[in-house]
Design a protein around this motif. Structure first.
Motif, PDB file in Angstrom:
ATOM      1  N   ALA A  35       0.843  -1.196   0.000  1.00 56.20           N
ATOM      2  CA  ALA A  35       0.000   0.000   0.000  1.00 56.20           C
ATOM      3  C   ALA A  35       0.875   1.241   0.000  1.00 56.20           C
ATOM      4  CB  ALA A  35      -0.922   0.017   1.213  1.00 56.20           C
ATOM      5  N   LEU A  36       0.468   2.210  -0.803  1.00 55.68           N
ATOM      6  CA  LEU A  36       1.127   3.512  -0.850  1.00 55.68           C
ATOM      7  C   LEU A  36       0.165   4.541  -0.276  1.00 55.68           C
ATOM      8  CD1 LEU A  36       3.568   5.206  -1.822  1.00 55.68           C
ATOM      9  CD2 LEU A  36       2.321   5.526  -3.981  1.00 55.68           C
ATOM     10  N   LEU A  37       0.574   5.210   0.775  1.00 51.13           N
ATOM     11  CA  LEU A  37      -0.269   6.197   1.451  1.00 51.13           C
ATOM     12  C   LEU A  37       0.295   7.600   1.284  1.00 51.13           C
ATOM     13  CD1 LEU A  37      -1.298   3.551   2.815  1.00 51.13           C
ATOM     14  CD2 LEU A  37      -1.577   4.880   4.906  1.00 51.13           C
ATOM     15  N   ASP A  38      -0.589   8.550   1.156  1.00 44.64           N
ATOM     16  CA  ASP A  38      -0.187   9.949   1.157  1.00 44.64           C
ATOM     17  C   ASP A  38       0.312  10.302   2.559  1.00 44.64           C
ATOM     18  OD1 ASP A  38      -0.917  12.935   1.774  1.00 44.64           O
ATOM     19  OD2 ASP A  38      -0.790  12.804  -0.415  1.00 44.64           O
ATOM     20  N   HIS A  73      -2.931  10.516   4.677  1.00 45.97           N
ATOM     21  CA  HIS A  73      -3.053   9.075   4.948  1.00 45.97           C
ATOM     22  C   HIS A  73      -4.072   8.399   4.023  1.00 45.97           C
ATOM     23  CE1 HIS A  73      -0.495   9.591   8.418  1.00 45.97           C
ATOM     24  NE2 HIS A  73      -1.286  10.553   8.854  1.00 45.97           N
ATOM     25  N   GLU A  74      -4.270   8.992   2.858  1.00 42.89           N
ATOM     26  CA  GLU A  74      -5.156   8.399   1.857  1.00 42.89           C
ATOM     27  C   GLU A  74      -4.416   7.302   1.097  1.00 42.89           C
ATOM     28  OE1 GLU A  74      -7.741  10.944  -0.724  1.00 42.89           O
ATOM     29  OE2 GLU A  74      -6.491  10.087  -2.304  1.00 42.89           O
ATOM     30  N   ILE A  75      -5.113   6.195   0.809  1.00 36.11           N
ATOM     31  CA  ILE A  75      -4.517   5.101   0.039  1.00 36.11           C
ATOM     32  C   ILE A  75      -4.449   5.523  -1.428  1.00 36.11           C
ATOM     33  CG2 ILE A  75      -4.762   2.716  -0.724  1.00 36.11           C
ATOM     34  CD1 ILE A  75      -6.189   2.103   1.898  1.00 36.11           C
ATOM     35  N   GLN A  76      -3.253   5.701  -1.927  1.00 31.73           N
ATOM     36  CA  GLN A  76      -3.051   6.104  -3.321  1.00 31.73           C
ATOM     37  C   GLN A  76      -2.922   4.902  -4.250  1.00 31.73           C
ATOM     38  OE1 GLN A  76       0.466   8.564  -2.649  1.00 31.73           O
ATOM     39  NE2 GLN A  76      -0.794  10.401  -2.868  1.00 31.73           N
ATOM     40  N   ASP A  77      -2.421   3.796  -3.715  1.00 29.90           N
ATOM     41  CA  ASP A  77      -2.286   2.563  -4.504  1.00 29.90           C
ATOM     42  C   ASP A  77      -2.263   1.401  -3.534  1.00 29.90           C
ATOM     43  OD1 ASP A  77      -1.988   0.887  -6.690  1.00 29.90           O
ATOM     44  OD2 ASP A  77       0.197   1.079  -6.744  1.00 29.90           O
ATOM     45  N   PRO A 134      -7.335   6.830  12.666  1.00 28.85           N
ATOM     46  CA  PRO A 134      -8.089   6.228  13.779  1.00 28.85           C
ATOM     47  C   PRO A 134      -9.590   6.479  13.679  1.00 28.85           C
ATOM     48  CG  PRO A 134      -6.095   7.256  14.595  1.00 28.85           C
ATOM     49  CD  PRO A 134      -6.207   7.647  13.156  1.00 28.85           C
ATOM     50  N   GLN A 135      -9.978   7.594  13.077  1.00 25.97           N
ATOM     51  CA  GLN A 135     -11.395   7.926  12.972  1.00 25.97           C
ATOM     52  C   GLN A 135     -12.093   7.148  11.852  1.00 25.97           C
ATOM     53  OE1 GLN A 135      -8.906  10.346  12.991  1.00 25.97           O
ATOM     54  NE2 GLN A 135      -9.141  10.575  15.232  1.00 25.97           N
ATOM     55  N   ARG A 188      -5.072  -2.198   9.656  1.00 32.70           N
ATOM     56  CA  ARG A 188      -4.908  -1.579  10.977  1.00 32.70           C
ATOM     57  C   ARG A 188      -3.441  -1.251  11.256  1.00 32.70           C
ATOM     58  NH1 ARG A 188      -9.481  -1.090  13.691  1.00 32.70           N
ATOM     59  NH2 ARG A 188     -11.248  -2.426  13.130  1.00 32.70           N
ATOM     60  N   GLN A 189      -2.532  -2.005  10.674  1.00 32.60           N
ATOM     61  CA  GLN A 189      -1.104  -1.685  10.832  1.00 32.60           C
ATOM     62  C   GLN A 189      -0.736  -0.405  10.065  1.00 32.60           C
ATOM     63  OE1 GLN A 189       1.326  -5.048   9.762  1.00 32.60           O
ATOM     64  NE2 GLN A 189       0.532  -6.335  11.409  1.00 32.60           N
ATOM     65  N   LEU A 190      -1.534  -0.070   9.058  1.00 29.13           N
ATOM     66  CA  LEU A 190      -1.267   1.153   8.288  1.00 29.13           C
ATOM     67  C   LEU A 190      -1.684   2.413   9.030  1.00 29.13           C
ATOM     68  CD1 LEU A 190      -2.522   0.091   4.736  1.00 29.13           C
ATOM     69  CD2 LEU A 190      -0.161   0.159   5.545  1.00 29.13           C
ATOM     70  N   ALA A 191      -2.593   2.275   9.969  1.00 28.91           N
ATOM     71  CA  ALA A 191      -3.116   3.453  10.660  1.00 28.91           C
ATOM     72  C   ALA A 191      -2.031   4.139  11.477  1.00 28.91           C
ATOM     73  CB  ALA A 191      -4.285   3.051  11.557  1.00 28.91           C
ATOM     74  N   PRO A 192      -1.983   5.453  11.456  1.00 33.87           N
ATOM     75  CA  PRO A 192      -0.950   6.184  12.219  1.00 33.87           C
ATOM     76  C   PRO A 192      -1.179   6.040  13.714  1.00 33.87           C
ATOM     77  CG  PRO A 192      -2.536   7.726  11.314  1.00 33.87           C
ATOM     78  CD  PRO A 192      -2.875   6.382  10.742  1.00 33.87           C
TER      79      PRO A 192
END
Length: 292
Positions: free
Chosen positions: A204-207, A211-215, A244-245, A288-292
């Motif tokens: 996953a590529l996040l901004d 934190h938007e999923i770009q790819d 988290p929200q 969930r591991q991607l969440a800041p």
């Protein structure tokens, strides 16, 4: 019932050119590389092809070439070759992990990436990573080569796009994932030397700011009749924000999309219901591991 080895013959061409010439003259030859899967079938009396063509010794197929833009792995490269390669470890950790899962050390010393692909098991260890990395395959026969996306290679259960007389020559991966977050997990009966009940490999590529999923790319084993790319789940997740929200809504959307495309089966290793539930849990764990 064990097979009678006296009913089988094995020929060992000296060069790749000779091997391709033999396959062109008689496509009924069955190429054998590491033989880790073939010997199981032979021992169980489930190997109908009686004429075997050994390609395990061909140095033309055993290589790993690195350029600034890609890595190309010969189909004869073993899982030990892959597991020990520094660029695979740094740039393609999903594939390095898959190589470490494949059987015992003895299996890894002998088994090849090409054999794992061409054997076409929906539970194979390397395909989920190769799908996530958008691998391309080079196929070769006596008249030349052709290139195809790995995602198009598996046509149905144990059926591939290989034509009569063709061999898988190499697998190429773009070196384009340094900024991606990666995740892979295999669920089996044991921690080692076990065929997967289900496995996931994801990128996953996040901004960095939103934190938007770009790819996002998700490869899976044992969810369909072939190794599969979970495109419905990918589409459902694209542009979602991982915060988290929002994480609970994102997870719910991902689980629903994955359920819509998964077609697992009941067999001696597991049930379809278990496979579907575990695959959804693994995808949720990744998100969930991607969440800041």
């Amino acid at each position: 019932m064990r097979a009678n080895v006296l009913e089988y013959s094995l020929i060992q061409p000296i060069t790749l050119t000779e091997a391709l010439t033999l396959l062109a003259s008689d496509p009924n030859y069955l190429p054998i590389a590491g033989g880790t899967e073939l010997m199981v079938a032979l021992s169980a009396g489930r190997l109908p092809q009686k004429r075997l063509l050994s390609i395990n010794h061909l140095r033309e197929l055993r290589f790993i070439d690195v350029t600034p833009d890609s890595i190309t792995i010969g189909s004869g490269a073993t899982f030990t070759d892959i597991r020990r390669h520094p660029v695979v470890a740094t740039d393609f950790p999903l594939l390095a992990q898959a190589a470490s899962w494949t059987g015992s050390i003895a299996n890894q010393n002998r088994g090849t990436l090409g054999g794992n692909i061409v054997n076409a098991s929906p539970a194979a260890d390397s395909p989920p990573a190769l799908l996530a990395y958008e691998a391309t395959l080079t196929l070769i026969d006596s008249s030349g080569t052709r290139i195809m996306p790995y995602a198009d290679f598996h046509l149905s259960y144990k059926k591939t796009a290989l034509r009569p007389g063709e061999l898988l020559y190499s697998i190429t991966l773009p070196r384009a994932y340094a900024a991606y977050r990666s995740y892979t997990r295999k669920v089996g009966t044991r921690n080692a030397q076990a065929i997967s009940k289900v496995a996931i490999a994801a990128l996953a590529l996040l901004d960095d700011r939103t934190h938007e999923i770009q790819d996002i790319r998700i490869g899976a084993a044992s969810l369909r009749e072939t190794p599969t790319r979970c495109t419905a789940a990918e589409r459902a997740l694209l542009s979602h924000r991982i915060t988290p929200q929002t994480i609970d809504r994102t997870v719910a959307a991902a689980r629903a999309a994955l359920a819509s495309e998964a077609r697992p089966i009941d067999d001696i290793r597991s049930t379809a219901k278990y496979r579907a539930a575990v695959a959804a849990n693994l995808l949720e764990e990744f998100l969930r591991q991607l969440a800041p």
